[in-house]
Design a protein around this motif. Structure first.
Motif, PDB file in Angstrom:
ATOM      1  N   GLU A   1     -48.938 -25.149 109.980  1.00 37.10           N
ATOM      2  CA  GLU A   1     -49.974 -26.023 110.012  1.00 37.10           C
ATOM      3  C   GLU A   1     -51.366 -25.471 109.097  1.00 37.10           C
ATOM      4  O   GLU A   1     -52.144 -26.144 108.473  1.00 37.10           O
ATOM      5  CB  GLU A   1     -50.440 -26.416 111.138  1.00 37.10           C
ATOM      6  CG  GLU A   1     -49.589 -27.170 111.874  1.00 37.10           C
ATOM      7  CD  GLU A   1     -49.907 -27.613 113.371  1.00 37.10           C
ATOM      8  OE1 GLU A   1     -50.840 -26.842 114.069  1.00 37.10           O
ATOM      9  OE2 GLU A   1     -49.511 -28.636 113.897  1.00 37.10           O
ATOM     10  N   ARG A   2     -51.481 -24.161 109.414  1.00 36.55           N
ATOM     11  CA  ARG A   2     -52.910 -23.298 108.853  1.00 36.55           C
ATOM     12  C   ARG A   2     -52.660 -22.345 107.888  1.00 36.55           C
ATOM     13  O   ARG A   2     -53.549 -21.899 107.500  1.00 36.55           O
ATOM     14  CB  ARG A   2     -53.805 -22.880 110.099  1.00 36.55           C
ATOM     15  CG  ARG A   2     -53.834 -23.956 111.253  1.00 36.55           C
ATOM     16  CD  ARG A   2     -54.410 -23.425 112.328  1.00 36.55           C
ATOM     17  NE  ARG A   2     -55.769 -23.118 112.021  1.00 36.55           N
ATOM     18  CZ  ARG A   2     -56.574 -22.548 112.862  1.00 36.55           C
ATOM     19  NH1 ARG A   2     -56.465 -22.299 114.215  1.00 36.55           N
ATOM     20  NH2 ARG A   2     -57.897 -22.194 112.531  1.00 36.55           N
ATOM     21  N   GLY A   3     -51.383 -22.116 107.582  1.00 35.05           N
ATOM     22  CA  GLY A   3     -51.103 -21.004 106.277  1.00 35.05           C
ATOM     23  C   GLY A   3     -50.546 -19.809 106.737  1.00 35.05           C
ATOM     24  O   GLY A   3     -50.843 -19.513 108.201  1.00 35.05           O
ATOM     25  N   PHE A   4     -50.281 -18.938 106.078  1.00 35.75           N
ATOM     26  CA  PHE A   4     -49.692 -17.722 106.310  1.00 35.75           C
ATOM     27  C   PHE A   4     -50.792 -16.806 107.078  1.00 35.75           C
ATOM     28  O   PHE A   4     -50.669 -16.046 107.939  1.00 35.75           O
ATOM     29  CB  PHE A   4     -49.136 -16.983 105.072  1.00 35.75           C
ATOM     30  CG  PHE A   4     -48.546 -15.547 105.139  1.00 35.75           C
ATOM     31  CD1 PHE A   4     -47.542 -15.335 106.116  1.00 35.75           C
ATOM     32  CD2 PHE A   4     -49.341 -14.453 104.848  1.00 35.75           C
ATOM     33  CE1 PHE A   4     -47.201 -13.907 106.300  1.00 35.75           C
ATOM     34  CE2 PHE A   4     -49.050 -13.088 105.153  1.00 35.75           C
ATOM     35  CZ  PHE A   4     -47.823 -13.057 105.895  1.00 35.75           C
ATOM     36  N   ILE A   5     -52.049 -16.603 106.279  1.00 36.96           N
ATOM     37  CA  ILE A   5     -53.183 -15.682 106.746  1.00 36.96           C
ATOM     38  C   ILE A   5     -53.322 -16.118 108.140  1.00 36.96           C
ATOM     39  O   ILE A   5     -53.524 -15.300 109.044  1.00 36.96           O
ATOM     40  CB  ILE A   5     -54.317 -15.702 105.834  1.00 36.96           C
ATOM     41  CG1 ILE A   5     -53.738 -15.353 104.392  1.00 36.96           C
ATOM     42  CG2 ILE A   5     -55.349 -14.963 106.305  1.00 36.96           C
ATOM     43  CD1 ILE A   5     -53.217 -14.204 104.004  1.00 36.96           C
ATOM     44  N   ILE A   6     -53.419 -17.396 108.396  1.00 39.17           N
ATOM     45  CA  ILE A   6     -53.916 -17.819 109.805  1.00 39.17           C
ATOM     46  C   ILE A   6     -52.856 -17.409 110.748  1.00 39.17           C
ATOM     47  O   ILE A   6     -52.992 -16.586 112.090  1.00 39.17           O
ATOM     48  CB  ILE A   6     -54.414 -18.993 110.127  1.00 39.17           C
ATOM     49  CG1 ILE A   6     -55.474 -19.600 109.121  1.00 39.17           C
ATOM     50  CG2 ILE A   6     -54.812 -19.303 111.425  1.00 39.17           C
ATOM     51  CD1 ILE A   6     -56.867 -18.383 109.495  1.00 39.17           C
ATOM     52  N   GLY A   7     -51.709 -17.698 110.578  1.00 35.79           N
ATOM     53  CA  GLY A   7     -50.462 -17.276 111.166  1.00 35.79           C
ATOM     54  C   GLY A   7     -50.386 -15.731 111.592  1.00 35.79           C
ATOM     55  O   GLY A   7     -49.900 -15.422 112.632  1.00 35.79           O
TER      56      GLY A   7
END
Length: 418
Positions: free
Chosen positions: A99-105
């Motif tokens: 939902e929020r991209g690799f960096i956030i995850g």
């Protein structure tokens, strides 16, 4: 002027359309990969059961070990804990990453790793302090050797330094460092699994075979290797992730196979016979060496293949018999286990510490059957109390946070009034 306004409006419309399309694509992809956002109480139930089994299994020389699965099959609570941990980590952080991209995850995953590391350090220091204090208080230096903390007396700074980097671990404090290592490597693994689920599963199996063949493992202090080899135990963690990312749905047809059900049951029965023969000398002659030899002793460090097969067979039987909407999951008798599974980290840490306290009580007190059962029941009760307290505490914190947000929104609305 009209043309410029129209151009700007068209640009904004195009940007909004692109964002909507991306969000729609992410939502469709997430629904096609991750299971529906409905809490599966079976996961909480069996993760809580794994915590109970680990606590009971870490009390040596007592009847309590016979209440665990390790005396009735090849796998035990640790195998189940790692498998479910991979599933739940993927379900939670995979959704965030999609939902929020690799960096956030990845940052959320690493924040969880930090929480696990801090929990391990606190447990590590409390464990060392308790063993050191009680062994000297009761003049029982054998506890220092038995729980692998004697080096603390001779090389305190070096021992603590290696403890900080997970190379030194007292007895029974091996599962959490394994979990930390697996979670620390999981951001990159999860990113790849979201795109090539089956490919990563194949690579994980290849790493497992290579580690067993070439003897790969991490060094331990002062000598030896990790009790739970991360290069082999990662297989269960990745398997849990694979199941969460659609592997379970793709394999659902197997649940209707009577042949696989019978085959799994037969293997569980065989594992029961071999394990009991290993534990009970009188039963050993009943099992020919040709059958029992490859399974005795049980290779836990490198996660023997028969442990994986045993766990998969056990999960297959349980999932076949207990569907996700089984009404029995709401029975009061299962509520303590479910609560312990929902608050797994604090319950796990408390259980490990209580296992040493239980061993100490039995070692310096009565070793009677009644006392052993009483000590085990008291430990499970304390773990359950911790789980209920953590649940209540989180509910209070959430209510306070909701109240603050509501108050801020009211203030914001009032400030906009004329």
């Amino acid at each position: 002027m009209v043309d410029e306004t129209t151009t700007r409006a068209g640009g904004w419309t195009l940007q909004v359309a692109v964002l909507v399309r991306q969000k729609l694509w992410q939502t469709i992809a997430m629904r096609s990969v991750l299971p529906k956002p409905h809490r599966d109480l079976r996961l909480d139930l069996f993760r809580g059961l794994a915590n109970w089994l680990i606590f009971l299994g870490h009390i040596p020389d007592s009847i309590l070990a016979w209440f665990t699965t390790r005396n009735y099959g090849f796998s035990d609570g640790a195998d189940l804990f790692v498998l479910i941990s991979g599933y739940t980590a993927t379900f939670v952080f995979g959704k965030i990453m999609m939902e929020r991209g690799f960096i956030i995850g990845a940052t959320r995953l690493l924040r969880r790793v930090w929480q696990l590391y801090v929990a391990h350090l606190l447990l590590f220091l409390l464990y060392l302090s308790a063993v050191h204090y009680l062994s000297h208080k009761f003049d029982s230096p054998h506890l220092m050797d038995q729980f692998n903390v004697a080096l603390l007396m001779d090389f305190p700074v070096e021992t603590l330094t290696h403890g900080l980097v997970l190379m030194f671990r007292p007895l029974n404090l091996d599962v959490l460092p394994l979990y930390i290592i697996l979670m620390a490597a999981f951001p990159a693994v999860l990113w790849c699994m979201l795109r090539w689920r089956n490919g990563v599963m194949i690579l994980s199996f290849g790493l497992y075979l290579s580690a067993r063949h070439y003897g790969w493992n991490l060094a331990s202090y002062p000598a030896g290797v990790w009790y739970f080899n991360p290069f082999t135990w990662q297989l269960l963690f990745v398997l849990g992730a694979w199941l969460a990312l659609g592997g379970a749905a793709a394999s659902r047809w197997m649940l209707h196979s009577r042949f696989l059900f019978v085959l799994s049951g037969a293997f569980l029965l065989f594992a029961l016979m071999v394990t009991l023969a290993e534990r009970i000398p009188e039963l050993r002659p009943l099992i020919p060496d040709a059958f029992a030899g490859p399974f005795i002793p049980n290779d836990k460090t490198n996660l023997a293949p028969y442990r994986v097969i045993h766990l998969v067979s056990l999960v297959f039987i349980v999932v076949s018999l207990i569907p996700m909407d089984w009404h029995g999951l709401n029975w009061p008798i299962f509520k303590p286990l479910i609560r312990c599974g929902q608050q797994s980290l604090p319950v796990f840490c408390v259980g490990l510490f209580l296992s040493f306290i239980a061993h100490f009580v039995l070692d310096f007190g009565s070793e009677g059957l009644f006392v052993q059962i009483l000590v085990g029941a008291a430990g499970l009760w304390i773990m359950t109390v911790i789980a209920y307290y953590r649940t209540w505490s989180k509910e209070v914190d959430n209510a306070l946070s909701s109240g603050r947000r509501f108050a801020q929104s009211e203030v914001g609305d009032a400030s906009t009034q004329p």
